[in-house]
Scaffold this active site. Sequence first.
Site, PDB file in Angstrom:
ATOM      1  N   LYS A 144      36.745  27.740  35.279  1.00 44.64           N
ATOM      2  CA  LYS A 144      36.199  28.500  36.402  1.00 44.64           C
ATOM      3  C   LYS A 144      34.802  27.989  36.764  1.00 44.64           C
ATOM      4  O   LYS A 144      34.517  27.691  37.935  1.00 44.64           O
ATOM      5  CB  LYS A 144      36.138  29.990  36.053  1.00 44.64           C
ATOM      6  N   ASP A 162      38.088  33.944  39.476  1.00 48.42           N
ATOM      7  CA  ASP A 162      37.274  34.946  38.793  1.00 48.42           C
ATOM      8  C   ASP A 162      38.002  36.280  38.825  1.00 48.42           C
ATOM      9  O   ASP A 162      39.161  36.368  39.248  1.00 48.42           O
ATOM     10  CB  ASP A 162      35.879  35.027  39.414  1.00 48.42           C
TER      11      ASP A 162
END
Length: 274
Positions: A144, A162
């Site tokens: 991420k 996320d």
Amino acid sequence: MGEHGVSKRAKAANRKAAKPETRLAMVRRARRINRELAEVYPYAHPELDFRNPFELLVATVLSAQTTDLRVNQTTPALFAKYPTPEDLAAAVPEEVEELIRPTGFFRAKTKSIMGLAAALRDDFDGQVPGRLEDLVKLPGVGRKTAFVVLGNAFGVPGITVDTHFMRLARRWRWTESDDPVKIEAEVATIFPKSEWTMLSHRVIFHGRRICHARKPACGACPITHLCPAYGEGETDPEKARKLLKYEMGGFPGQRLNPPAGYPGRPAPPLGGDA
């Protein structure tokens, strides 16, 4: 007879509504959501303040388990004292801890950012690498974080899964998975690669401003006609408007230094009034 007819029509409508959506129909609906979000948020952007790849990398690591606003209020003092990987790698840990304390988990985060700074100094000539396989080797950097840096500092397309992206992808039935890597892979098959970075911004913007985790503002949402989860949140328009956040609700945004074209107010510095 009339009631019976109405009942039959209602049952038929329910059956039609319950008919499984085809893959093609889902892809078309997903791409339409992306297009309409682009009209709602033409100014979508990363909500972390940064001036270079190193600052974005550190800020993204610090953003775990806290808000981008709190990170943005914290990093000016950090980067003023330690502007380069070499500076941060040579810092006194206790001094770094004190500077980043407002972001929470400051001991673990200090270890991560000092570790990645040392790795940049020792292995990458003090430069943030522009490849996924190099970034994920750095302390505290997962996929991420790597995609945030690649997409926004290097222009390399990536999907940032996320908590907001994960929630909305499931609400919109783009995926049934709750595994970030699987969600990333599944969503990647729905959209052209050129859309991945901006798609991430738009979905995250929408999740932060309207489609909240606990109480989505369904009655104020511009894409309800495309949302299978409509009704999970507040559907009354007046009540829903009161749930809107940041520029949508007339409040300051998360960045102290937002980009040109952002329609909201900048966030206040640490200790400042909103």
